[in-house]
Design a protein around this motif. Structure first.
Motif, PDB file in Angstrom:
ATOM      1  N   THR A 109      -3.246   1.661  14.105  1.00  0.00           N
ATOM      2  CA  THR A 109      -2.295   2.761  13.906  1.00  0.00           C
ATOM      3  C   THR A 109      -2.940   4.125  14.062  1.00  0.00           C
TER       4      THR A 109
ATOM      5  N   TYR B  18      -7.658   2.917  10.075  1.00  0.00           N
ATOM      6  CA  TYR B  18      -7.040   1.736  10.659  1.00  0.00           C
ATOM      7  C   TYR B  18      -6.856   1.951  12.154  1.00  0.00           C
TER       8      TYR B  18
ATOM      9  N   LEU C 277      -4.654   5.725  11.798  1.00  0.00           N
ATOM     10  CA  LEU C 277      -4.412   6.487  10.575  1.00  0.00           C
ATOM     11  C   LEU C 277      -5.584   6.416   9.608  1.00  0.00           C
TER      12      LEU C 277
ATOM     13  N   LEU D  30       1.164   9.337   6.789  1.00  0.00           N
ATOM     14  CA  LEU D  30       1.643   7.934   6.850  1.00  0.00           C
ATOM     15  C   LEU D  30       3.127   7.905   7.072  1.00  0.00           C
TER      16      LEU D  30
END
Length: 88
Positions: free
Chosen positions: A40, A37, A42, A88
């Motif tokens: 972000t 992603y 991540l 996360l």
């Protein structure tokens, strides 16, 4: 589309959907879906079960060679490969 996800989509097996990129891997006994992603920075790992349902898994449960491949793909696409290690 994001620049990084577009660059990832040029790597083998990756496809981009806006600001997310996804690739699927099938090992001898397990299947994984891996998502990056861009907003972000991540990486999320999913194990795909026999019935096709995907469940998120921890990085520690993912085979080392697959994690290394993801870091290589990220780096080749201009993404900091340490993003693969972020939780996360």
């Amino acid at each position: 589309m994001g620049e990084q996800t577009t660059a990832l989509s040029k790597r083998e097996g990756w496809r981009s959907e806006g600001y997310a990129a996804r690739v699927h891997y099938e090992g001898a006994t397990e299947q994984y879906s891996v998502e990056y992603y861009e907003p972000t920075g991540l990486v999320v790992y999913w194990r795909v079960r026999g019935d096709g349902e995907a469940v998120p898994v921890t990085r520690e449960s993912v085979p080392g060679p697959l994690r290394q491949r993801i870091r290589e793909d990220l780096s080749a696409a201009g993404v900091d490969p340490t993003a693969e290690r972020e939780t996360l």
